[in-house]
Design an enzyme around this catalytic site. Sequence first.
Site, short mmCIF file in Angstrom:
data_model
loop_
_atom_site.label_atom_id
_atom_site.label_comp_id
_atom_site.label_asym_id
_atom_site.label_seq_id
_atom_site.Cartn_x
_atom_site.Cartn_y
_atom_site.Cartn_z
N PHE A 564 0.85 -1.19 0.00
CA PHE A 564 0.00 0.00 0.00
C PHE A 564 0.89 1.24 0.00
O PHE A 564 1.41 1.65 1.05
CB PHE A 564 -0.92 -0.01 1.22
CG PHE A 564 -1.55 -1.36 1.50
CD1 PHE A 564 -2.18 -2.06 0.48
CD2 PHE A 564 -1.49 -1.93 2.76
CE1 PHE A 564 -2.75 -3.30 0.72
CE2 PHE A 564 -2.06 -3.16 3.02
CZ PHE A 564 -2.69 -3.86 1.99
N ASP A 566 2.41 4.54 0.47
CA ASP A 566 2.06 5.68 1.31
C ASP A 566 3.31 6.44 1.73
O ASP A 566 4.31 6.46 1.02
CB ASP A 566 1.25 5.21 2.52
CG ASP A 566 2.07 4.31 3.46
OD1 ASP A 566 3.22 3.97 3.11
OD2 ASP A 566 1.56 3.96 4.54
N ASP A 665 4.11 -5.48 3.76
CA ASP A 665 3.77 -4.07 3.94
C ASP A 665 3.39 -3.77 5.38
O ASP A 665 3.84 -2.77 5.96
CB ASP A 665 2.61 -3.70 3.02
CG ASP A 665 2.11 -2.28 3.24
OD1 ASP A 665 2.59 -1.37 2.53
OD2 ASP A 665 1.25 -2.07 4.12
#
Length: 690
Positions: A564, A566, A665
């Site tokens: 993910f 970010d 992650d």
Amino acid sequence: MSYKEVNKDEALALLRRPGSEGGMSHRESPGGSTAAQQQQSPPEPLHTAAPEGNSNKSKPLTSAHVKQTLLPAIIYGLTNLGSVVTIVVANKVVMSTYKFSFPVCLTWFHAIVTALGMIAMAAAGMFQVKKLPWQKTAPVACAYVGFVIFNNLSIQVNTVGFYQISKIMITPVVVLVEYFAYHKTVSKQKLCAIALLMFGISIATVSDKQVSSNPLGILVAGLAVLSSSLYQVWTGVKQKQLGVNGNQLLHQVSPIAVLLLAVLVPLVEPVGSFSNPEEGTLLGYTYSRGSLGWILLSSGLGLVVTLSTYLFIGVTSPLTYNVVGHLKTVLIVTSGVVFFGDVITAKKMLGIGSARWVAEQATHVKIDRSAVAAAAQRIVDSVADIWHNAAGFDTELHFCDGGPLTVQYLLVVDALNFCFWPDGELEYEHLAGGIKASVLKDPSCISAARLAEMDGPGVQQLLGWHRELPEQEERARLLREVGAGLLQHFKGQAAELVAAAGPSAVALVQLLTAHFPGFRDHSIYKGRQVFFYKRAQIFVGDVYGAFGGSGLGCFQDIGELTMFADYRVPVVLRLMGLLQYSTELQQQVEAQQEVASGSEAEVELRAASIVAVELLKDAANAQLQQRQQQGEQQQQQQQQQIRGAASKEQQPAGGTPQLLSIQLDWWLWSEGERMRTQHPPHHRTRTIYY
């Protein structure tokens, strides 16, 4: 190119074939056609069916028919087919390998070489030059330029799926243009096939919600379809109207196209200046011997593509050209698999395919592949903790009752899971914990009806935050969007959304991005659409974790999800030596200056993180497999611990459990959160996507 003259009987037979208006061909005038017209104009498309009122038996093919129509069509068609597939490979080398990311300028180079090539062929006596009024040929050149510009723009402002759908629409539009503008009809069989095609397109369009929310994209795609159709139709019509062949028409059109593109290139692509050529501009690009060679090869192929297109349409029709075009698409996809190792998987849709392309082009963020093995070793040494902690779901922080309300809660949390840093104190735990407290107090606070009426102060109250949130009104809008979407499509229940996807993580991401525009996390990088879908994927991961990979959280393809992308994970990857920042970006991040959303540096940061985690995961899994094969006693004991912690979905029968991207992650993110006061600052971007 000239055509062999036929005798009178053969000419009359050709003119009377069906498909021409009122029994006349497009070249025939009321007083009959001249020998010169027959000689200069390309023959009509080949028809084997008997005219109406005659025998239903097919007409035999004469040697004249074969020589004048069938043989040229085969030669031109095969030449066009081969050159188009080859030029796609050459263009991919130019843009991907040599990073020449200026498609309109490359098309201009093609036009220049085409114009020079036609002049050279005319000088060599390969065809007779015929002077034509520029007013007659300019529409073809304008349609060609429109075709180039609008198709390049369409891929930037539309989803890839809708872009491909719009290209298919060229076929029916060609038929409509020919019918209304030139009174050319097609058979019932062809009309039925086109109607079936349009029916399929309408179904695909209805399911693509990006269409309804992107009027600009629809307009641009429409202009791309119209200009492409006009270009193809006029390429054939002008040859008949002006009594010329493909060589003669292209000889007159190509210089006009060169001039038009010369004007447009500086308007649509960065040129730079001679005094201070900046990186990322045409003048700042480093032209090596290899890049120039491939650009020249691509331009030469451009001449072959364009000329064969003119000649093929001249002896067949724009509709036939479109049919051949579908075969070209199949071969182009095949060439990508054969020459570039492209694999068409669900994971490409979820970001890894476009992320790899960005990582190859990147100038601000580089992946140090030499550091992967050492970083993977650290992962392997901690793998038992990763299985135990990263694959687990923090039920203390999150609301988790094991039922539909948990899914509703997670969708609300992930709809708001972005941009904490402007507050200074606000962190993810305040979001997840605050909404959990509200749900425990009043479960109806996250009902679809309440969400559909959410306002800014309501979001603040939902989190229990003591001051205005960053992007508070935008957060309220996103919750209203979630509430309305749930009410309209899923009976107000997020659990219905998950159930509609079945046991497929990819299908759930597709449903989210189709029905909730706020989850469509993508950017445009150097004219190409790049997909991240961070919040959509993290929702799937959260449901998977909350339900332990079973029940509503059972996804058979959970391994298709990427990490993910970010703020926090890039910091950890950089400290592990996997990511290297340019001096400019490093100074910007360390000074805590904002990195603009959608900028090249920001897209590269996210894309490089995805690719680095995939490399790290593959290397760690390979090391785990190697340890098992070595049969060391200590490692066998560790494998027993791993199997005890891994879920049935993660553990292949009789083999080593495979780390998932989302588990890696979670571990990397947890490391970043645990050490955030000791770690260097993360990059700062104002965005609704992370």
